[in-house]
Design a protein around this motif. Structure first.
Motif, short mmCIF file in Angstrom:
data_model
loop_
_atom_site.label_atom_id
_atom_site.label_comp_id
_atom_site.label_asym_id
_atom_site.label_seq_id
_atom_site.Cartn_x
_atom_site.Cartn_y
_atom_site.Cartn_z
N PRO A 22 0.82 -1.22 0.00
CA PRO A 22 0.00 0.00 0.00
C PRO A 22 0.86 1.27 0.00
N GLU A 54 -8.65 1.05 0.42
CA GLU A 54 -7.81 1.28 1.59
C GLU A 54 -7.80 0.00 2.44
N TYR A 61 -3.41 3.22 0.08
CA TYR A 61 -4.23 2.60 -0.95
C TYR A 61 -3.49 1.45 -1.63
N TYR A 62 -4.29 0.55 -2.22
CA TYR A 62 -3.71 -0.58 -2.95
C TYR A 62 -4.71 -1.00 -4.03
#
Length: 249
Positions: A22, A54, A61-62
């Protein structure tokens, strides 16, 4: 022409592919040097569309699996034939250099499937990589399967820019290299685009589609083996796809 917003979105995806974890908006802003507001707006849009989430609810974030689902749907519509995937795996093991399957994409040759060499010093390639079609063994192999009119129209559209010491700088040189390669039975490049890189390629037909199968690596390793590599490519194609795959008809 490069559309900046589209390029930035793709850069974010590549960023996560390399990072493998992330990242916050601040991380992306620092990495790319973009304005924070622009970065935030792109991230917010990707979240809204379901492409980012998230995972820990801390502003990091990813990518979601939606990218993979979309890519699989696109690939399923016109996949690289399974016998070419099998061929690629075989050649990677036999040759020991980076190998790929490529197709023509306008003025470029596009790598569709890649197997990188396990050697420390190797040609680094990835699916989706684009190279000028006229300077590479892959591209000239594909051009050899075009009709004369199609090839001539392409040669007129090319911008002949010097990329390296052996870059062909006019249409006549490209025509000559293709003719020479056809007479020899295999296509090659040597420091035509990337410095000190040599490659060997053969065209292969599957159904109505034409592909190029290529092996490439440092010139010091590849140049002395070009005839051997060409023979390995030919044998692999004949055994995995049939001898007719090597003919234009």
């Amino acid at each position: 022409m490069l559309v900046r917003q589209a390029d930035n979105v793709l850069s974010i995806l590549e960023f996560f592919a390399e990072r493998q974890g992330p990242a916050t908006v601040a991380d992306m802003t620092a990495h790319f040097g973009w304005p924070r507001s622009s970065t935030f707006n792109m991230v917010a849009t990707l979240v809204e569309r379901g492409y980012l989430y998230e995972p820990r609810a801390r502003g990091a974030y990813y990518p979601t699996a939606r990218w993979q689902v979309m890519a699989q749907a696109v690939a399923a519509a016109e996949p690289v034939p399974v016998e070419l995937i099998r061929l690629l795996d075989r050649l990677a093991e036999e040759i020991g250099e980076t190998v790929w399957i490529a197709g023509a994409g306008g003025l470029d040759v596009v790598m569709l499937e890649v197997r990188e060499s396990p050697q420390l010093i190797r040609y680094a390639a990835r699916p989706g990589m684009r190279l000028p079609i006229h300077v590479t063994g892959s591209g000239q192999a594909l051009m050899s399967r075009m009709s004369g009119a199609e090839r001539e129209a392409l040669l007129k559209r090319i911008r002949y820019v010097r990329y390296n010491r052996n870059t062909p700088m006019d249409a006549e040189t490209v025509r000559g290299q293709i003719a020479q390669s056809q007479a020899r039975g295999w296509f090659m490049s040597s420091s035509a685009y990337s410095s000190d890189l040599g490659g060997v390629a053969l065209p292969v037909k599957r159904g109505e589609r034409h592909f190029a199968v290529t092996a490439a690596g440092p010139e010091a390793r590849v140049l002395p083996r070009m005839e051997e590599i060409a023979a390995m490519l030919r044998r692999g194609i004949e055994e995995e796809c049939g001898a007719q795959a090597l003919t234009a008809a």
